[in-house]
Design an enzyme around this catalytic site. Structure first.
Site, PDB file in Angstrom:
ATOM      1  N   ASN A  72      49.182  35.609  39.296  1.00 58.50           N
ATOM      2  CA  ASN A  72      49.462  36.009  40.594  1.00 58.50           C
ATOM      3  C   ASN A  72      47.798  35.829  41.361  1.00 58.50           C
ATOM      4  O   ASN A  72      47.898  36.071  42.614  1.00 58.50           O
ATOM      5  CB  ASN A  72      49.656  37.670  40.792  1.00 58.50           C
ATOM      6  CG  ASN A  72      49.845  38.169  42.191  1.00 58.50           C
ATOM      7  OD1 ASN A  72      50.610  37.642  43.191  1.00 58.50           O
ATOM      8  ND2 ASN A  72      48.873  39.054  42.509  1.00 58.50           N
ATOM      9  N   TYR A 136      45.329  25.463  51.361  1.00 57.84           N
ATOM     10  CA  TYR A 136      46.102  26.398  50.565  1.00 57.84           C
ATOM     11  C   TYR A 136      47.319  26.242  50.338  1.00 57.84           C
ATOM     12  O   TYR A 136      47.731  26.439  49.067  1.00 57.84           O
ATOM     13  CB  TYR A 136      45.978  27.764  51.600  1.00 57.84           C
ATOM     14  CG  TYR A 136      46.829  28.794  50.972  1.00 57.84           C
ATOM     15  CD1 TYR A 136      46.164  29.459  49.688  1.00 57.84           C
ATOM     16  CD2 TYR A 136      47.879  29.253  51.585  1.00 57.84           C
ATOM     17  CE1 TYR A 136      47.119  30.626  49.263  1.00 57.84           C
ATOM     18  CE2 TYR A 136      48.660  30.265  50.862  1.00 57.84           C
ATOM     19  CZ  TYR A 136      48.335  30.979  49.952  1.00 57.84           C
ATOM     20  OH  TYR A 136      49.062  32.082  49.452  1.00 57.84           O
ATOM     21  N   LYS A 140      48.869  25.603  46.330  1.00 56.92           N
ATOM     22  CA  LYS A 140      50.024  26.243  46.050  1.00 56.92           C
ATOM     23  C   LYS A 140      51.229  25.237  45.517  1.00 56.92           C
ATOM     24  O   LYS A 140      51.992  25.584  44.503  1.00 56.92           O
ATOM     25  CB  LYS A 140      50.568  27.242  46.981  1.00 56.92           C
ATOM     26  CG  LYS A 140      49.728  28.576  47.027  1.00 56.92           C
ATOM     27  CD  LYS A 140      49.576  29.227  45.973  1.00 56.92           C
ATOM     28  CE  LYS A 140      48.988  30.647  45.983  1.00 56.92           C
ATOM     29  NZ  LYS A 140      48.721  31.416  44.905  1.00 56.92           N
TER      30      LYS A 140
END
Length: 232
Positions: A72, A136, A140
């Protein structure tokens, strides 16, 4: 699990702890980790920078066996200038280190200790990975490809590998100074259900994927975004 001190990570850690599981939470900020660990006898906090191999090795050495790895840690971390190629390189390195390298190193270090069969690996992605979220989002999205490869590799061992991709989730540190009533409403309007997410929404998806009943689900990207992005 990594990034277990606040927001979504804290909600996931608490959900596992309330289910009676032994949970190790890892992150860079010892103070926020300690607050979570103080609430539950079954939660252990380990302060570490998971982009640093020596820190990851230290974390792995504290664990004998692992049932579930939840990656996470991460976020949109770069806030420097973007006017030169050096700046651009710094942004890419920062986002990849925070969102990809942390997951890659922790997962690799813990893989030999995962329960066989029955182990679970969960990566935390973002709706930005499929809707276009700049550097970003690209970082991911890199997790998706690696998760597919790991699912193929580890499936014969009875280990599942999945990705959870949250949409807009309030009550986190992610948006920082951008958070305002107007920003909140603009994000809610992008959903089909007329509300923003909360950390417990994401925790529910993660704990389900970690459960024995989810043993036939692997190599999937699970969107938890109120319908703001449809399908995989």
């Amino acid at each position: 699990m990594s990034g277990g001190g606040t927001g979504i990570g804290r909600a996931i850690a608490v959900a596992f702890a309330r289910a009676g599981e032994d949970v190790t939470i890892v992150g860079r900020r010892a103070d926020v980790l300690a607050k979570v660990a103080a609430e539950f006898d079954t939660v252990t906090a380990v302060a570490a920078d998971l982009s640093v191999p020596a820190d990851v090795e230290r974390v792995a050495a504290t664990l004998d066996s692992v049932d579930v790895v939840v990656n996470n840690a991460g976020g949109a971390v770069y806030d420097g200038p973007l006017s030169t190629l050096e700046d651009q390189a710094a942004q890419w390195r920062a986002e990849l280190d925070a969102n990809v390298l942390t997951a890659a190193l922790l997962t690799t270090a813990l893989m030999p200790k995962l329960t066989r069969p029955g182990g679970r690996i969960v990566f935390m992605s973002s709706v930005a990975a499929v809707k276009g979220g700049g550097v970003y989002g690209a970082a991911k999205a890199a997790l998706h490809g690696w998760a597919y490869a790991l699912a193929t590799r580890l499936g014969p061992d009875g280990i599942t590998v999945n990705v959870v991709a949250p949409g807009y989730v309030a009550d986190t540190e992610f948006f920082g100074e951008r958070m305002s009533p107007e920003f909140h409403e603009s994000r809610v309007r992008q959903t089909l259900v007329g509300r923003g997410g909360v950390p417990d929404d994401i925790a529910a998806a993660v704990t389900y994927l970690a459960a024995p009943d989810a043993g036939y689900i692997t190599g999937q990207v699970i969107h938890v975004n109120g319908g703001s992005a449809l399908g995989r």
